[in-house]
Enzyme design. Structure first.
Site, PDB file in Angstrom:
ATOM      1  NE  ARG A   1     -12.478  15.705  -1.967  1.00 44.98           N
ATOM      2  CZ  ARG A   1     -12.586  14.856  -2.613  1.00 44.98           C
ATOM      3  NH1 ARG A   1     -13.468  14.348  -3.570  1.00 44.98           N
ATOM      4  NH2 ARG A   1     -11.383  13.788  -2.489  1.00 44.98           N
TER       5      ARG A   1
ATOM      6  CD  GLN B   1       1.661  10.862  -1.180  1.00 44.77           C
ATOM      7  OE1 GLN B   1       0.657  11.042  -0.279  1.00 44.77           O
ATOM      8  NE2 GLN B   1       1.485  10.693  -2.568  1.00 44.77           N
TER       9      GLN B   1
ATOM     10  CG  ASP C   1     -11.011   8.621   2.811  1.00 44.21           C
ATOM     11  OD1 ASP C   1     -11.022   7.410   2.240  1.00 44.21           O
ATOM     12  OD2 ASP C   1     -11.403   9.560   1.641  1.00 44.21           O
TER      13      ASP C   1
ATOM     14  CD  GLU D   1     -10.878   8.109  -9.286  1.00 38.42           C
ATOM     15  OE1 GLU D   1     -11.414   8.876  -8.407  1.00 38.42           O
ATOM     16  OE2 GLU D   1     -10.874   6.968  -9.257  1.00 38.42           O
TER      17      GLU D   1
ATOM     18  NE  ARG E   1     -15.819  20.780  38.168  1.00 38.86           N
ATOM     19  CZ  ARG E   1     -15.170  21.793  38.740  1.00 38.86           C
ATOM     20  NH1 ARG E   1     -15.886  22.316  39.685  1.00 38.86           N
ATOM     21  NH2 ARG E   1     -14.027  21.847  38.649  1.00 38.86           N
TER      22      ARG E   1
ATOM     23  CG  ASN F   1     -13.136  24.099  46.585  1.00 38.19           C
ATOM     24  OD1 ASN F   1     -13.657  25.265  46.391  1.00 38.19           O
ATOM     25  ND2 ASN F   1     -12.680  23.223  45.657  1.00 38.19           N
TER      26      ASN F   1
ATOM     27  CB  ALA G   1     -30.456  26.787  59.039  1.00 35.54           C
TER      28      ALA G   1
HETATM   29  C1  UD1 Z   1     -10.316   7.359  -4.327  1.00 35.60           C
HETATM   30  C2  UD1 Z   1     -10.361   6.529  -5.378  1.00 35.60           C
HETATM   31  C3  UD1 Z   1     -11.782   6.417  -6.148  1.00 35.60           C
HETATM   32  C4  UD1 Z   1     -12.771   5.877  -4.788  1.00 35.60           C
HETATM   33  C5  UD1 Z   1     -12.586   6.490  -3.795  1.00 35.60           C
HETATM   34  C6  UD1 Z   1     -13.269   5.615  -2.582  1.00 35.60           C
HETATM   35  C7  UD1 Z   1      -8.330   7.197  -6.748  1.00 35.60           C
HETATM   36  C8  UD1 Z   1      -7.591   8.063  -7.673  1.00 35.60           C
HETATM   37  N1  UD1 Z   1      -9.640   7.363  -6.522  1.00 35.60           N
HETATM   38  O1  UD1 Z   1     -10.870   8.747  -4.291  1.00 35.60           O
HETATM   39  O2  UD1 Z   1     -11.709   5.647  -7.266  1.00 35.60           O
HETATM   40  O3  UD1 Z   1     -14.166   5.921  -5.330  1.00 35.60           O
HETATM   41  O4  UD1 Z   1     -11.197   6.673  -3.211  1.00 35.60           O
HETATM   42  O5  UD1 Z   1     -13.297   6.310  -1.452  1.00 35.60           O
HETATM   43  O6  UD1 Z   1      -7.459   6.430  -5.800  1.00 35.60           O
HETATM   44  N2  UD1 Z   1      -3.934  10.068  -0.107  1.00 35.60           N
HETATM   45  C9  UD1 Z   1      -2.684   9.984  -0.175  1.00 35.60           C
HETATM   46  N3  UD1 Z   1      -2.023  10.649  -0.929  1.00 35.60           N
HETATM   47  C10 UD1 Z   1      -2.402  11.094  -1.965  1.00 35.60           C
HETATM   48  C11 UD1 Z   1      -3.786  11.402  -2.431  1.00 35.60           C
HETATM   49  C12 UD1 Z   1      -4.634  10.708  -1.560  1.00 35.60           C
HETATM   50  O7  UD1 Z   1      -2.232   9.411   0.849  1.00 35.60           O
HETATM   51  O8  UD1 Z   1      -1.573  11.822  -2.841  1.00 35.60           O
HETATM   52  C13 UD1 Z   1      -5.018   9.509   0.629  1.00 35.60           C
HETATM   53  C14 UD1 Z   1      -5.952  10.090   1.290  1.00 35.60           C
HETATM   54  O9  UD1 Z   1      -5.403  10.759   2.413  1.00 35.60           O
HETATM   55  C15 UD1 Z   1      -7.233   9.550   1.525  1.00 35.60           C
HETATM   56  C16 UD1 Z   1      -7.076   8.318   0.583  1.00 35.60           C
HETATM   57  O10 UD1 Z   1      -5.559   8.309   0.027  1.00 35.60           O
HETATM   58  O11 UD1 Z   1      -7.048   8.728   2.570  1.00 35.60           O
HETATM   59  C17 UD1 Z   1      -8.240   8.622  -0.584  1.00 35.60           C
HETATM   60  O12 UD1 Z   1      -7.834   9.704  -1.352  1.00 35.60           O
HETATM   61  P1  UD1 Z   1      -9.049  10.773  -1.716  1.00 35.60           P
HETATM   62  O13 UD1 Z   1      -8.364  11.997  -2.124  1.00 35.60           O
HETATM   63  O14 UD1 Z   1     -10.019  10.634  -0.816  1.00 35.60           O
HETATM   64  O15 UD1 Z   1      -9.705  10.077  -2.917  1.00 35.60           O
HETATM   65  P2  UD1 Z   1     -11.018   9.951  -3.609  1.00 35.60           P
HETATM   66  O16 UD1 Z   1     -11.191  11.149  -4.404  1.00 35.60           O
HETATM   67  O17 UD1 Z   1     -12.053   9.634  -2.225  1.00 35.60           O
HETATM   68 MG    MG Z   2     -11.770   9.575  -0.275  1.00 31.04          MG
END
Ligand code: UD1
Ligand code: MG
Length: 457
Positions: free
Chosen positions: A17, A74, A104, A156, A333, A386, A423
């Protein structure tokens, strides 16, 4: 907090996103990557071990974590549950508490981690989750509570029906687990949902059957903002910025207009400094006491002493000693040192130079690769030439020299102590101390017959 706590940070997602080539967790908030804020927060919380799950952009993510966290890979992003599964081998036999949090959410606070872990130990719950009640529950997972208010499940937003979408309590995706119980639950989650992913959130319905889930509601719903797109990015930036500004105001700094002031969290500021509107202060900038910054100052990696004044100017990676004045409209600078009480005035550019104490470059000048002694006066329009097209050369100007307006100094060249240029002089040969040189090319015509040092030979 106990150092027996392990944190698993989920940072493998691309962040679709965000619509970006850069992995989401490397986007910056107030000058630092989102993930770095989380690592700093976990260090502050005293977590003993940090595991970061990396996938999309793993190389860059690992580089950021180098020396600070272990990496679990992963390679295919099959959901937050799957991400934790990738860290499972590193958690085997670990025991104790495992914190799981998303990569995040840069506004999380260290004391919240502490409270989550303590609540788990106090209640004996297998899992404590962090929830929040923001005004707009947006696309966050909803907390479903059963009779008596016990947490039953997380749904979700993409899987929720209209009634569930109305729930205001949302999941922050921050959890404290009994490590062994977490490892056990991971083997029991499937991917039968709207996104076909392994949701870590499904652990809640599994554990709630056994009454082993507690929730802690975040005091400030801003804490849990998860950055999913660029709107959240700017929202989090705004909140972090106002937190930084509030902290400085409480430390004795006057900020005239917080709405137009941007200070990164790596900056340090001394008491009684006043920051005027439209100022941006970034990087490893240090500002001493009693300075006046702005309006319209842009400081990056600048080191300022006491009582320094910077107005409508940019200062990059330079030292400005006590009482220095810069601007309006100067461009300082990288690589300069302006000594005590020195001045750089309007439409002046200075690079890789030393300007001695009390010296002035008041108007319309370029000073590059130069060393100026103390109490030098540079006339308007002076240019240090320079660069000969191949190499850079230095200009050296002695104490108390007086450079006439519109002088061109063809480097390498030395103007001796107390020397004067007329000057419009084009100086392509060294000017001896206390002599006056004029013309094009400049020639020495006489001894200087005014100023403090006219007695010198
Ligand atoms: C997730 C939660 C949601 C919560 C929200 C809060 C789940 C299913 N949902 O949703 O309930 O309200 O966070 O911010 O957990 N990531 C991985 N590997 C993956 C998928 C995601 O490492 O396969 C990491 C992403 O990089 C990210 C974090 O997990 O940092 C959360 O993933 P994201 O896709 O942002 O989940 P949300 O939709 O925000
Ligand atoms: Mg998120």
């Amino acid at each position: 907090m106990s150092s027996s706590i392990t944190a698993v940070v989920l940072a493998a997602g691309k962040g679709t996103r965000m619509k970006s080539a850069l992995p989401k967790v490397l986007h910056k908030v107030c000058g630092r990557p989102i993930l770095e804020h989380i690592l700093n927060m976990l260090d502050e919380a005293g977590v003993g071990r940090i595991i970061v799950v990396a996938g999309y952009g793993a190389e860059e993510v690992s580089a950021l974590c180098s020396g600070r966290a272990e990496i679990a890979l992963q390679t295919e992003q099959l959901g937050t549950g799957h991400a934790v599964m990738m860290a499972a081998p590193l958690l085997q036999g670990n025991g104790g508490t495992t914190l799981v949090l998303p990569g995040d959410t840069p506004l999380l606070r260290a004391d919240t981690m502490d409270r989550l872990c303590r609540l788990r130990l106090e209640t004996g719950a297998g899992m404590v989750l962090l929830s929040a009640e923001p005004d707009d529950p947006g696309s966050y997972g909803r907390i479903v509570r059963g009779d008596g208010g016990t947490v039953k499940a997380i749904v979700e937003a993409k899987d929720a029906g209209p009634e569930e979408l109305k729930i205001r309590e949302i999941n922050a995706a921050v959890y404290a687990f009994d490590t062994d119980l977490l490892l056990n639950c991971l083997t029991r989650i499937g991917r039968n949902n709207a996104q076909g992913e392994y949701y870590l959130t499904d652990v809640v319905s599994i554990l709630s059957e056994e009454d082993r889930v507690e929730a802690l509601i975040a005091e400030d719903p801003d804490d849990i903002i998860g950055i999913n797109d660029r709107l959240y990015l700017s929202q989090a930036g705004k909140i972090m910025r106002s937190r930084i500004l509030e902290a400085w105001m409480l430390e004795g700094i006057t900020i005239i207009d917080p709405d137009s002031t941007f200070i990164e969290d790596s900056v340090n500021i001394g008491r009684d400094t006043v920051i005027h509107p439209f100022s941006i202060i970034e990087g490893e900038t240090f500002i001493g006491e009693g300075c006046s910054i702005g309006p319209n100052a842009h400081l990056t990696d600048a080191r300022l002493g006491k009582g320094v004044n910077v107005q409508n100017s940019t200062v990059l990676d330079s030292d400005l000693d006590d009482g220095v004045s810069v601007g309006p409209y100067a461009y300082i600078r990288p690589g300069n040192r302006l000594g005590e009480g020195a001045r750089a005035g309007s439409f002046v550019e200075i690079k890789n130079s030393e300007i001695g104490p009390g010296s002035a470059v008041p108007h319309l000048s370029y000073i590059g690769d130069s060393s100026l002694g103390a109490d030098v006066n540079i006339g308007a329009g002076t240019i240090t030439c320079n660069y000969d097209g191949r190499e850079k050369h230095r200009t050296v100007i002695g104490n108390e020299a007086f450079i006439g307006s519109n002088t061109k100094l063809i480097a390498p060249v030395t103007v001796g102590e107390g020397a004067v240029t007329g000057a419009g002089a084009v100086v392509n040969k060294d000017v001896p101390p206390w002599k006056v040189a004029v013309g094009m090319p400049a020639r020495v015509i006489k001894r200087r017959d005014w100023g403090k040092g006219n007695h010198a030979g």
